[in-house]
Each structure stands twice: as structure tokens, then as C-alpha cells.
Write an enzyme that holds these catalytic residues in place. Structure first.
Site, PDB file in Angstrom:
ATOM      1  N   HIS A  47      -7.556  -9.065  -3.675  1.00 24.31           N
ATOM      2  CA  HIS A  47      -8.661  -8.866  -4.114  1.00 24.31           C
ATOM      3  C   HIS A  47      -9.826  -8.388  -3.498  1.00 24.31           C
ATOM      4  O   HIS A  47      -9.957  -9.279  -2.940  1.00 24.31           O
ATOM      5  CB  HIS A  47      -8.956  -9.019  -5.929  1.00 24.31           C
ATOM      6  CG  HIS A  47      -7.137  -9.278  -6.842  1.00 24.31           C
ATOM      7  ND1 HIS A  47      -8.133  -9.170  -8.192  1.00 24.31           N
ATOM      8  CD2 HIS A  47      -5.900  -9.672  -6.557  1.00 24.31           C
ATOM      9  CE1 HIS A  47      -7.075  -8.252  -8.558  1.00 24.31           C
ATOM     10  NE2 HIS A  47      -5.635  -9.326  -7.571  1.00 24.31           N
ATOM     11  N   GLU A  49     -12.172  -8.791  -4.091  1.00 21.34           N
ATOM     12  CA  GLU A  49     -14.125  -9.574  -4.303  1.00 21.34           C
ATOM     13  C   GLU A  49     -13.256 -10.928  -2.988  1.00 21.34           C
ATOM     14  O   GLU A  49     -13.961 -11.639  -2.953  1.00 21.34           O
ATOM     15  CB  GLU A  49     -13.832 -10.220  -6.295  1.00 21.34           C
ATOM     16  CG  GLU A  49     -14.114  -9.288  -7.048  1.00 21.34           C
ATOM     17  CD  GLU A  49     -12.857  -8.335  -7.641  1.00 21.34           C
ATOM     18  OE1 GLU A  49     -12.932  -7.910  -8.798  1.00 21.34           O
ATOM     19  OE2 GLU A  49     -12.570  -8.422  -7.300  1.00 21.34           O
ATOM     20  N   CYS A  77     -11.584  -9.497 -12.371  1.00 19.61           N
ATOM     21  CA  CYS A  77     -10.224  -9.998 -13.512  1.00 19.61           C
ATOM     22  C   CYS A  77     -10.559 -11.894 -13.557  1.00 19.61           C
ATOM     23  O   CYS A  77     -11.431 -11.614 -13.454  1.00 19.61           O
ATOM     24  CB  CYS A  77      -8.753  -9.932 -12.587  1.00 19.61           C
ATOM     25  SG  CYS A  77      -8.311 -10.896 -11.436  1.00 19.61           S
ATOM     26  N   CYS A  80     -11.292 -13.622 -10.178  1.00 12.36           N
ATOM     27  CA  CYS A  80     -11.644 -13.180  -9.251  1.00 12.36           C
ATOM     28  C   CYS A  80     -13.328 -13.277  -9.403  1.00 12.36           C
ATOM     29  O   CYS A  80     -14.736 -14.118  -9.193  1.00 12.36           O
ATOM     30  CB  CYS A  80     -12.197 -11.299  -8.791  1.00 12.36           C
ATOM     31  SG  CYS A  80     -10.475 -10.820  -8.467  1.00 12.36           S
TER      32      CYS A  80
END
Length: 146
Positions: A47, A49, A77, A80
Site C-alpha cells: 500500500h 502508506e 485502511c 496502514c
């Protein structure tokens, strides 16, 4: 947020969802950049992040990112949001809300859970229209092209 949007715009070239993130220090210097790389690297943790937090930690020489801000185009999410808490960033700034998987206020609120030892400040809705439009355009294209 504009730097995060730049990162997000590069993700579709590898088939990834256009989400971008940057980590900046108190002076506004970008320490880490990231975009979704789940498809490109076959990495479930790829991801934006996580990529940006890892880059910032490497640049700083420490996983402690106190004094830093995580800026991301889509509400983080649970993974993250948890990574932001564990990295001890001071602030999480995001653009578009994620009603299906957001963990910074929409579906869950991991970063403000009083049971945790660190709770970053949250700033939401920054350039929301641009962040949302990028995501909507990506998924519209996928639906029309198969």
C-alpha cells in the site's frame, strides 16, 4: 497532498489503484514517497502508506517518525492506520474518505483508539475532489475496458 497525488497518478501504469502517499517532516521536507505497488510487486502489503513509511524510516535511519506527517490520497485502511500509529507519526492527512475500508473515521477509527499508546492528529478531506476523481476515473476505465 499534491505530492501524494503525483505518486497516485503513476500507479495505474502498473495496474495498481491510484493511491499515493508521502511522509513529510516538520519542515515540510519529503522523507518518503509511495504509491500502491500491490500488483507491480505482488505484495499484499504494498500500500502507498506502507511504502512511504518504509522510505521515510530508511531516510531517517529510524522507524520512529515523531514530528512527521503521513499524507495520503485515500483514507488509510486498518493495516496502514496501524502502521501510522506504530511509526508514531504526529499527524495523518488524507483526501478522499473510504466508506468501505477506511480506518481513520469512516468504518473504523484505529488512529484515535484510546487503548493504543499513540494517537496521531487527523486532518481529512484535503483536496478530496481531486483525490476522489482520480479513483473514480480509474475504476470507470476498468469497467469500460474490462
Amino acid at each position: 497532498m499534491r505530492a501524494a497525488l503525483e505518486e497516485a497518478r503513476q500507479a495505474p501504469a502498473t495496474g495498481d489503484v491510484p493511491i499515493g502517499a508521502v511522509v513529510v517532516d516538520a519542515d515540510g521536507t519529503v522523507l518518503g514517497r509511495g504509491r500502491n505497488v500491490r500488483e507491480a510487486q505482488h505484495d499484499p502489503a504494498g500500500h502507498a502508506e506502507v511504502v512511504a513509511l518504509r522510505a521515510a524510516a530508511a531516510a531517517r535511519g529510524s522507524w520512529h517518525l515523531e514530528g512527521c506527517t503521513l499524507v495520503v490520497t485515500l483514507e488509510p485502511c486498518t493495516m496502514c492506520a496501524g502502521a501510522a500509529v506504530l511509526a508514531r507519526v504526529d499527524r495523518v492527512v488524507f483526501g478522499a474518505f473510504d466508506a468501505k475500508a477506511g480506518a481513520v473515521g469512516s468504518l473504523w477509527d484505529v488512529v484515535r483508539d484510546r487503548r493504543l499508546n499513540h494517537r496521531p492528529e487527523v486532518v481529512s478531506g484535503v483536496l478530496d475532489d481531486q483525490c476522489s476523481a482520480l479513483l473514480l476515473g480509474f475504476f470507470d476505465d476498468r469497467r469500460t475496458t474490462g
